[in-house]
Design a protein around this motif. Structure first.
Motif, mmCIF file in Angstrom:
data_model
loop_
_atom_site.group_PDB
_atom_site.id
_atom_site.type_symbol
_atom_site.label_atom_id
_atom_site.label_comp_id
_atom_site.label_asym_id
_atom_site.label_seq_id
_atom_site.Cartn_x
_atom_site.Cartn_y
_atom_site.Cartn_z
ATOM 1 N N SER A 27 20.984 17.301 -23.892
ATOM 2 C CA SER A 27 20.115 17.962 -23.137
ATOM 3 C C SER A 27 20.826 18.990 -21.968
ATOM 4 O O SER A 27 20.145 20.006 -22.096
ATOM 5 N N GLY A 28 21.996 18.788 -21.713
ATOM 6 C CA GLY A 28 22.528 19.809 -21.007
ATOM 7 C C GLY A 28 22.640 21.122 -21.785
ATOM 8 O O GLY A 28 22.500 22.392 -21.569
ATOM 9 N N ALA A 29 23.165 21.053 -22.829
ATOM 10 C CA ALA A 29 23.413 22.247 -23.731
ATOM 11 C C ALA A 29 22.248 22.788 -24.103
ATOM 12 O O ALA A 29 21.886 24.015 -24.256
ATOM 13 N N ILE A 30 21.101 22.110 -24.403
ATOM 14 C CA ILE A 30 19.840 22.685 -24.682
ATOM 15 C C ILE A 30 19.365 23.297 -23.551
ATOM 16 O O ILE A 30 18.749 24.490 -23.563
ATOM 17 N N LEU A 31 19.402 23.058 -22.260
ATOM 18 C CA LEU A 31 18.971 23.537 -20.987
ATOM 19 C C LEU A 31 20.001 25.002 -20.894
ATOM 20 O O LEU A 31 19.201 25.765 -20.868
ATOM 21 N N ILE A 32 21.007 24.915 -21.032
ATOM 22 C CA ILE A 32 21.822 26.380 -21.256
ATOM 23 C C ILE A 32 21.378 27.247 -22.263
ATOM 24 O O ILE A 32 21.226 28.438 -21.817
ATOM 25 N N TYR A 33 21.056 26.692 -23.416
ATOM 26 C CA TYR A 33 20.493 27.761 -24.537
ATOM 27 C C TYR A 33 18.928 28.160 -24.039
ATOM 28 O O TYR A 33 19.018 29.295 -24.117
ATOM 29 N N LEU A 34 18.249 27.358 -23.604
ATOM 30 C CA LEU A 34 16.875 27.609 -23.101
ATOM 31 C C LEU A 34 17.124 28.722 -22.107
ATOM 32 O O LEU A 34 16.258 29.836 -22.200
ATOM 33 N N ALA A 35 17.805 28.596 -21.082
ATOM 34 C CA ALA A 35 17.912 29.539 -20.198
ATOM 35 C C ALA A 35 18.544 30.691 -20.575
ATOM 36 O O ALA A 35 17.948 31.788 -20.084
ATOM 37 N N GLU A 36 19.480 30.755 -21.290
ATOM 38 C CA GLU A 36 20.054 32.189 -21.788
ATOM 39 C C GLU A 36 19.216 32.905 -22.669
ATOM 40 O O GLU A 36 19.090 34.067 -22.806
ATOM 41 N N LYS A 37 18.346 32.108 -23.606
ATOM 42 C CA LYS A 37 17.389 32.587 -24.492
ATOM 43 C C LYS A 37 16.268 33.455 -23.540
ATOM 44 O O LYS A 37 15.893 34.470 -24.206
ATOM 45 N N ALA A 38 16.024 32.836 -22.609
ATOM 46 C CA ALA A 38 14.825 33.605 -21.792
ATOM 47 C C ALA A 38 15.359 34.372 -20.709
ATOM 48 O O ALA A 38 14.735 35.183 -20.147
ATOM 49 N N GLY A 39 16.768 34.326 -20.602
ATOM 50 C CA GLY A 39 17.271 34.985 -19.416
ATOM 51 C C GLY A 39 16.801 34.726 -17.966
ATOM 52 O O GLY A 39 16.681 35.646 -17.106
ATOM 53 N N ALA A 40 16.588 33.448 -17.673
ATOM 54 C CA ALA A 40 16.088 32.863 -16.443
ATOM 55 C C ALA A 40 16.717 31.474 -16.094
ATOM 56 O O ALA A 40 17.082 30.904 -17.157
ATOM 57 N N LEU A 41 16.618 30.970 -14.916
ATOM 58 C CA LEU A 41 17.034 29.792 -14.396
ATOM 59 C C LEU A 41 18.467 29.521 -14.354
ATOM 60 O O LEU A 41 18.865 28.205 -14.433
ATOM 61 N N VAL A 42 19.379 30.557 -14.533
ATOM 62 C CA VAL A 42 20.712 30.347 -14.300
ATOM 63 C C VAL A 42 21.044 31.900 -13.503
ATOM 64 O O VAL A 42 20.709 32.753 -14.041
ATOM 65 N N PRO A 43 21.596 31.638 -12.584
ATOM 66 C CA PRO A 43 21.907 32.605 -11.594
ATOM 67 C C PRO A 43 22.741 33.902 -12.271
ATOM 68 O O PRO A 43 23.632 33.569 -12.937
ATOM 69 N N LYS A 44 22.491 35.109 -12.107
ATOM 70 C CA LYS A 44 23.188 35.964 -12.656
ATOM 71 C C LYS A 44 24.359 36.282 -12.093
ATOM 72 O O LYS A 44 25.528 36.897 -12.815
#
Length: 232
Positions: free
Chosen positions: A72-89
């Motif tokens: 699940s952690g890897a999935i969350l990183i993938y989804l956030a990077e795919k959408a360009g959101a939910l991880v601070p820039k």
């Protein structure tokens, strides 16, 4: 094409449901009834060798190629990077986000899970194990309380996948003997996340399939018995 989410209504499953709702990414749900042993079916094992939910299949992955992911952690990183959101820039914020995501993956998830196992599902009461994990759950809440007394969100100023990963485990605190009134910063954080419409949609995914009542012998075997240790 939508992302396939192979999942079940557990805290780890809800992490991915919530992230997809927050990011507005189209997805379809493929239920994997872990109590019925569906995590051992060949079609699921073709996606994840670890036979644990959740897993995803994105037909439009990097370079337009299909990608399958588990953890699940890897999935969350993938989804956030795919959408360009939910991880601070900013780099410091990004590493803070990943730090607290790993804290959930390596601490909160396993320890809260062991609390649930020994307090609810274990066939025998083992006072040492029950006491050990009850104390660890309290300790981890104190860690969260300290952090959230200093910042609005786990990564700092921004709501992120670190919050999304942690919330489903802190949700329903009575299941772990926790009174959130003893942790006011955690309660403030929890209530703010619970009020988000995307979160409310996320935790409703497969809610009609949520286990009710006592676990059956067949479910116990599929979840905790020798079935999961068979060579496949």
């Amino acid at each position: 094409m939508p992302i396939e989410v192979w999942t079940w209504p557990t805290p780890n499953g809800h992490k991915v449901h919530i992230a997809l709702e927050e990011l507005g990414l189209p997805y379809t749900v493929v239920p994997v009834n872990i109590g019925a042993g569906e995590q051992f079916r060949p079609e699921f094992l073709a996606i994840t060798p670890n036979h644990r939910i959740p897993a995803i299949v994105d037909p439009d992955g990097p370079g337009g190629q299909r990608i399958a992911l588990f953890e699940s952690g890897a999935i969350l990183i993938y989804l956030a990077e795919k959408a360009g959101a939910l991880v601070p820039k900013d780099p410091a914020g990004r590493y803070a986000c990943l730090q607290w995501l790993m804290f959930q993956m390596g601490g909160i998830g396993p320890m809260f899970g062991q609390y649930g196992h020994f307090h609810t599902y274990a066939p025998e009461r083992i006072p040492y194990a029950m006491d050990r994990y009850a104390k660890e759950v309290q300790r981890l809440h104190r860690v969260l309380e300290k952090r959230l007394s200093e910042t609005p969100w786990l990564a700092g100023a921004e709501y992120s996948i670190a919050d999304i990963a942690t919330f489903p485990w802190v949700r329903l605190p009575e299941r772990r003997g926790i009174d959130l009134a003893r942790f006011p910063a955690v309660k403030r954080w929890h209530d703010a996340i619970a009020a988000r419409p995307a979160v409310q949609r996320g935790v409703e995914v497969l809610s009609e399939r949520q286990r009710r009542g006592q676990i059956s012998d067949a479910e116990r075997e599929n979840l905790f018995g020798s079935t999961q240790f068979q060579v496949r």
